[in-house]
Design a protein around this motif. Structure first.
Motif, short mmCIF file in Angstrom:
data_model
loop_
_atom_site.label_atom_id
_atom_site.label_comp_id
_atom_site.label_asym_id
_atom_site.label_seq_id
_atom_site.Cartn_x
_atom_site.Cartn_y
_atom_site.Cartn_z
N SER A 190 0.81 -1.30 -0.04
CA SER A 190 0.08 -0.02 -0.01
C SER A 190 0.97 1.31 0.04
O SER A 190 0.65 2.31 -0.59
CB SER A 190 -0.88 0.02 1.21
N ALA A 191 1.88 1.16 0.71
CA ALA A 191 2.99 2.43 0.71
C ALA A 191 3.29 2.74 -0.63
O ALA A 191 3.45 4.00 -1.15
CB ALA A 191 4.20 2.17 1.63
N ASP A 192 3.58 1.71 -1.38
CA ASP A 192 4.30 1.84 -2.77
C ASP A 192 3.12 2.45 -3.75
O ASP A 192 3.30 3.17 -4.55
CB ASP A 192 4.84 0.52 -3.25
N LEU A 193 2.05 1.98 -3.47
CA LEU A 193 0.85 2.19 -4.26
C LEU A 193 0.44 3.78 -4.18
O LEU A 193 0.33 4.40 -5.01
CB LEU A 193 -0.41 1.44 -3.92
N ARG A 200 3.01 5.92 -5.93
CA ARG A 200 2.83 6.01 -7.31
C ARG A 200 1.60 6.64 -7.52
O ARG A 200 1.56 7.37 -8.62
CB ARG A 200 2.85 4.59 -7.72
N ALA A 201 0.55 6.70 -6.67
CA ALA A 201 -0.50 7.30 -7.41
C ALA A 201 -0.58 9.06 -6.75
O ALA A 201 -1.51 9.57 -7.28
CB ALA A 201 -1.90 6.36 -6.37
N PHE A 202 -0.08 9.51 -5.88
CA PHE A 202 0.03 10.65 -5.30
C PHE A 202 1.20 11.24 -5.11
O PHE A 202 2.21 10.87 -4.83
CB PHE A 202 -0.73 10.52 -3.89
N LEU A 245 -4.84 11.39 2.94
CA LEU A 245 -4.37 10.26 3.27
C LEU A 245 -4.30 9.96 4.81
O LEU A 245 -4.07 10.61 5.51
CB LEU A 245 -3.11 9.83 2.51
N PRO A 246 -4.43 8.53 5.11
CA PRO A 246 -4.19 8.13 6.49
C PRO A 246 -2.78 8.41 6.88
O PRO A 246 -1.82 8.37 6.15
CB PRO A 246 -4.55 6.74 6.41
N ALA A 247 -2.75 9.03 8.16
CA ALA A 247 -1.57 9.38 8.72
C ALA A 247 -0.35 8.16 8.66
O ALA A 247 0.88 8.53 8.31
CB ALA A 247 -1.35 9.76 10.10
N GLU A 248 -0.75 6.99 8.52
CA GLU A 248 0.26 5.77 8.66
C GLU A 248 1.06 5.78 7.36
O GLU A 248 1.97 5.15 6.90
CB GLU A 248 -0.22 4.57 8.77
N HIS A 249 0.40 6.50 6.16
CA HIS A 249 0.97 6.62 4.93
C HIS A 249 1.79 7.89 4.35
O HIS A 249 2.25 8.06 3.38
CB HIS A 249 -0.09 6.43 3.98
#
Length: 105
Positions: A6-9, A12-14, A63-67
Motif C-alpha cells: 500500500s505504501a508503494d501504491l 505512485r498514485a499521489f 491520506l491516512p497518517a500511517e501513509h
C-alpha cells in the motif's frame, strides 16, 4: 502475483512531495508573525488566508497518517490556519458589517 504494497501504491498514485511543498509554502507565507504585505486590513487578511488555505487543501487527498512521512507539514499548517482565522475573524466581521452598512445606505 505478489501482494500489493500500500505504501508503494500511494507513492505512485499521489505526489506526496508536491502536496507537502504546498503546505510548506503556506507556512512560509502565514507562519511568520506578520500579515502578508498585500493585506491592508483584517478583512483582506481573512480573504487571503482562506484563499491560500483552500488552494492547499484542495490538492490534498487526506491520506491516512500511517501513509505519510514523519513531520507531515499539514498538521502545523492547519494549526496556523485555525489560529489565524480565529484571531482575524472578529475584526474582519466588523469591517465587513461596516462595509455592508455603507453599501446599503
Amino acid at each position: 502475483m505478489g501482494l500489493t504494497d500500500s505504501a508503494d501504491l500511494i507513492r505512485r498514485a499521489f505526489d506526496i512531495d508536491g502536496i507537502a511543498a504546498r503546505y510548506r509554502a503556506f507556512l512560509d507565507q502565514w507562519d511568520t508573525g506578520a500579515p502578508p504585505a498585500a493585506a491592508d486590513d483584517a478583512l483582506a487578511r481573512q480573504i487571503l488566508l482562506h484563499t491560500d488555505w483552500l488552494q492547499v487543501v484542495r490538492w490534498d487527498p487526506h491520506l491516512p497518517a500511517e501513509h505519510l512521512p514523519e513531520r507531515w507539514p499539514a498538521i502545523r499548517a492547519e494549526q496556523v490556519f485555525r489560529l489565524l482565522d480565529h484571531t482575524i475573524a472578529p475584526d474582519a466581521a466588523k469591517l465587513a458589517a461596516t462595509l455592508l452598512d455603507e453599501i446599503t445606505l
